[in-house]
Design an enzyme around this catalytic site. Structure first.
Site, PDB file in Angstrom:
ATOM      1  N   SER A  39       0.879  -1.085  -0.093  1.00 22.00           N
ATOM      2  CA  SER A  39       0.073  -0.122  -0.003  1.00 22.00           C
ATOM      3  C   SER A  39       0.859   1.310  -0.049  1.00 22.00           C
ATOM      4  CB  SER A  39      -1.007   0.085   1.201  1.00 22.00           C
ATOM      5  OG  SER A  39      -2.065   0.902   0.897  1.00 22.00           O
ATOM      6  N   ASP A  53       0.028  -4.049  -4.290  1.00 21.60           N
ATOM      7  CA  ASP A  53      -1.257  -3.125  -4.155  1.00 21.60           C
ATOM      8  C   ASP A  53      -0.863  -1.691  -3.852  1.00 21.60           C
ATOM      9  OD1 ASP A  53      -3.662  -3.293  -5.701  1.00 21.60           O
ATOM     10  OD2 ASP A  53      -4.537  -2.958  -3.748  1.00 21.60           O
ATOM     11  N   HIS A  68      -7.742  -5.573  -1.351  1.00 19.61           N
ATOM     12  CA  HIS A  68      -6.262  -4.827  -0.881  1.00 19.61           C
ATOM     13  C   HIS A  68      -5.328  -5.983  -0.412  1.00 19.61           C
ATOM     14  CE1 HIS A  68      -3.846  -1.224  -0.902  1.00 19.61           C
ATOM     15  NE2 HIS A  68      -4.109  -1.013   0.271  1.00 19.61           N
TER      16      HIS A  68
END
Length: 331
Positions: free
Chosen positions: A180, A204, A268
């Site tokens: 992230s 991601d 995610h």
């Protein structure tokens, strides 16, 4: 040698097959938005929040605020703390410069004990987990993250340079992995070292306020840069970036909706879950290289094959890849 990996099986809110715009250049997010935190919760955020200028100044000028925790086969449970500009903290630790150096950078509102750190960590590698001691980017907004993430990332790069100077640990034997916001952080760490590290892997990479941000993960941040996209952000609600940003970009199950998921948070998180599985099994293969986003969406790619993830520091490749996975570990 490789211990079984444990997983947090969480959950998809998009219909596979939704068309993907060709080469999007900008994503539009509302000012008030929900973002997943490392605490497993969705948080209301203000993307235009006023930054904490005092803290940003401190982060920018003092990379020693980052902390690094070393895990090896000899201390797989209790970490050892490594400190920049303190050679004894490294020389008196279990760090072995002959082994690959692996950096794991967590996401927003996370720490060394939250995923993906416990799962990706293996007992035959060294993982240093960076985070800022005063505040873990609690305001997810453009001004703070645009300044703080790159600053912390540069601090990681400076730490790795110090590690090289003290122990001789080679940059071409380093793998930087970030989830992230952590994906953009390790990108900046690799950039600080002139792209000399062997490999950078973005799990991601965070989308809100980052899709066209100049400080996001780039293909030049390492000798080989890979991104795994599982919650594409081309529509409101996606937590990751939905377009190619690395040397190689993998789009499992189309990169938007993951099997067994019912929420964006699950989509995610699936990026680090898939990566952790490939570190153990190296079994997920992009069967077909894709030339357009529509080919990824409709699963009509035809081309070469490339293994997704894994811990191969000599890995090479280019382009976009689609692959399909199962809903349960090891996928």
């Amino acid at each position: 040698m490789r211990a079984p990996l444990l997983f947090l099986l969480v959950a998809t809110a998009y219909v596979a097959g939704t068309p993907v715009p060709e080469e999007p250049t900008e994503y539009h997010y509302p000012r008030f938005y929900k973002m997943a935190g490392g605490d497993g919760e969705m948080h209301d955020i203000d993307l235009e929040a006023e930054p904490d200028h005092e803290l940003l100044d401190e982060v920018t000028r003092n990379p020693a605020n980052n902390q690094y925790f070393l895990y090896t086969r000899r201390n797989s449970i209790i970490s050892q703390t490594l400190v920049i500009n303190n050679a004894n903290s490294i020389l008196n630790s279990n760090f072995n410069a002959n082994n690959p150096t692996i950096i794991i950078a967590h996401g927003w509102l996370s720490n060394r004990n939250t995923e993906p750190n416990p799962t990706v960590r293996r007992d035959d590698i060294r993982c240093a987990v960076p985070y800022h001691t005063k505040r873990n980017i609690t305001r997810y907004a453009l001004p703070p993250t645009n300044l703080e993430v790159p600053a912390v990332g540069r601090g990681v790069g400076q730490f790795l340079r110090f590690l090289n100077q003290v122990t001789g640990a080679r940059f071409d034997n380093m793998h930087l992995v970030g989830f992230s916001l952590g994906a953009h952080l390790v990108g900046n760490a690799g950039r600080e070292l002139g792209g000399q590290v062997a490999r950078v892997t973005g799990l991601d990479p965070a989308g809100p306020m980052w899709s066209i941000n100049v400080n996001r993960l780039r293909p030049t941040d390492g000798r080989y840069v890979e991104a795994i996209h599982t919650d594409g952000g081309y529509t409101v609600g996606g937590l990751g970036i939905g377009s190619a940003i690395a040397n190689v970009d993998f789009f499992p199950n189309g990169g938007i909706s993951q099997p067994g998921c019912l929420t964006n948070m699950c989509n995610h998180n699936r990026a680090w879950e898939l990566f952790a599985a490939t570190v153990t099994y190296n079994h997920l293969v992009g069967q077909q290289q894709c030339s357009t986003n529509l080919q990824i969406t409709w699963n009509t790619c035809r081309g070469s094959r490339l293994n997704m993830g894994n811990d191969d520091l000599r890995k090479t490749g280019s382009g976009m890849y689609r692959l399909d996975t199962g809903r349960l570990y090891p996928y």
